[in-house]
Design a protein around this motif. Structure first.
Motif, short mmCIF file in Angstrom:
data_model
loop_
_atom_site.label_atom_id
_atom_site.label_comp_id
_atom_site.label_asym_id
_atom_site.label_seq_id
_atom_site.Cartn_x
_atom_site.Cartn_y
_atom_site.Cartn_z
N ALA A 113 -9.93 9.43 0.14
CA ALA A 113 -9.47 10.19 -1.07
C ALA A 113 -8.33 9.32 -1.80
O ALA A 113 -7.71 9.88 -2.83
CB ALA A 113 -8.61 11.53 -0.46
N ALA A 114 -7.82 8.15 -1.04
CA ALA A 114 -6.74 7.29 -2.04
C ALA A 114 -7.32 7.02 -3.33
O ALA A 114 -8.52 6.60 -3.81
CB ALA A 114 -6.72 6.07 -1.12
N LYS A 115 -6.43 7.01 -4.23
CA LYS A 115 -6.63 6.68 -5.63
C LYS A 115 -6.74 5.41 -5.85
O LYS A 115 -7.14 4.74 -6.81
CB LYS A 115 -5.47 7.38 -6.59
N VAL A 116 -5.87 4.54 -5.11
CA VAL A 116 -5.93 3.12 -5.10
C VAL A 116 -6.96 2.52 -3.84
O VAL A 116 -6.72 2.78 -2.84
CB VAL A 116 -4.42 2.80 -5.04
N THR A 117 -7.89 1.63 -4.45
CA THR A 117 -8.83 1.03 -3.32
C THR A 117 -8.22 -0.43 -2.92
O THR A 117 -7.19 -0.91 -3.61
CB THR A 117 -10.21 0.69 -4.07
N ALA A 118 -8.83 -0.89 -1.80
CA ALA A 118 -8.46 -2.19 -1.28
C ALA A 118 -8.23 -3.13 -2.22
O ALA A 118 -7.33 -4.07 -2.32
CB ALA A 118 -9.16 -2.61 -0.19
N GLN A 119 -9.17 -3.13 -3.25
CA GLN A 119 -9.34 -4.17 -4.20
C GLN A 119 -8.08 -4.12 -5.12
O GLN A 119 -7.84 -5.15 -5.69
CB GLN A 119 -10.93 -3.93 -4.98
N GLN A 120 -7.84 -2.81 -5.69
CA GLN A 120 -6.85 -2.61 -6.78
C GLN A 120 -5.57 -2.82 -6.05
O GLN A 120 -4.73 -3.51 -6.43
CB GLN A 120 -6.79 -1.05 -7.14
N ALA A 121 -5.57 -2.61 -4.68
CA ALA A 121 -4.20 -2.96 -3.79
C ALA A 121 -3.76 -4.61 -3.91
O ALA A 121 -2.84 -5.01 -4.13
CB ALA A 121 -4.43 -2.45 -2.68
N MET A 122 -5.01 -5.39 -3.81
CA MET A 122 -4.87 -6.67 -3.58
C MET A 122 -4.42 -7.26 -5.25
O MET A 122 -3.55 -8.15 -5.27
CB MET A 122 -6.34 -7.54 -3.33
N LYS A 123 -5.20 -6.84 -6.30
CA LYS A 123 -4.64 -7.14 -7.58
C LYS A 123 -3.27 -6.65 -7.80
O LYS A 123 -2.36 -7.55 -8.19
CB LYS A 123 -5.55 -6.49 -8.74
#
Length: 151
Positions: free
Chosen positions: A80-90
């Motif tokens: 359910a998180a709005k931010v994915t792991a990939q977006q978090a890395m960026k």
């Protein structure tokens, strides 16, 4: 261009993308260990998969896939998180330049906050960056994990 990219090391984002191509779902963690990335994915089928991605070739191997049903609702929160792991890395690299060494979902039991813990390496220093799973706001942690071991 394909030949040139094949010779370059696969970065954390590339490892996550390769893992998701083989095992569709949501990345819960990415961690570099020598010549491989360890990528954990919660599949669309609800199963947990531990994958390794070769840092040179980008080839993906399945280490383990099991129906380790939702541990305390964490998988649902992750999905359910709005931010994915990939977006978090960026977001982490935008807040603190360097290369991502690991990213891990953190569902804090103490205060219910959910965030990604991203380790960013710059030179010989590793910095922890917390990325809020709802807003994507990156905060550089005050407790860096230096691996110099000297002092």
């Amino acid at each position: 261009p394909a030949a040139a990219s094949a010779r370059a090391d696969v970065d954390a984002a590339g490892a996550a993308a390769a893992a998701l191509k083989k095992y569709p779902g949501v990345v819960s963690s990415v961690d570099r260990d020598g010549a491989v990335w360890h990528v954990d994915v919660i599949g669309k089928n609800g199963k947990h998969a531990e994958l390794t991605v070769d840092t040179r070739s980008g080839k993906v191997f399945t280490e383990n896939a099991d129906d380790d049903s939702d541990d305390d609702g964490q998988n649902k929160a992750l999905a359910a998180a709005k931010v994915t792991a990939q977006q978090a890395m960026k977001a982490a690299v935008a807040a603190h330049s360097g290369q991502v060494r690991s990213v891990e979902w953190d569902d804090d039991d103490d205060n219910g906050s959910r965030y990604w813990n991203v380790e960013v390496q710059s030179g010989d220093k590793t910095t922890n960056v917390h990325v809020d799973a709802a807003s994507g706001k990156a905060t550089v942690s005050t407790s860096d994990s230096d691996d110099d071991g000297g002092n």
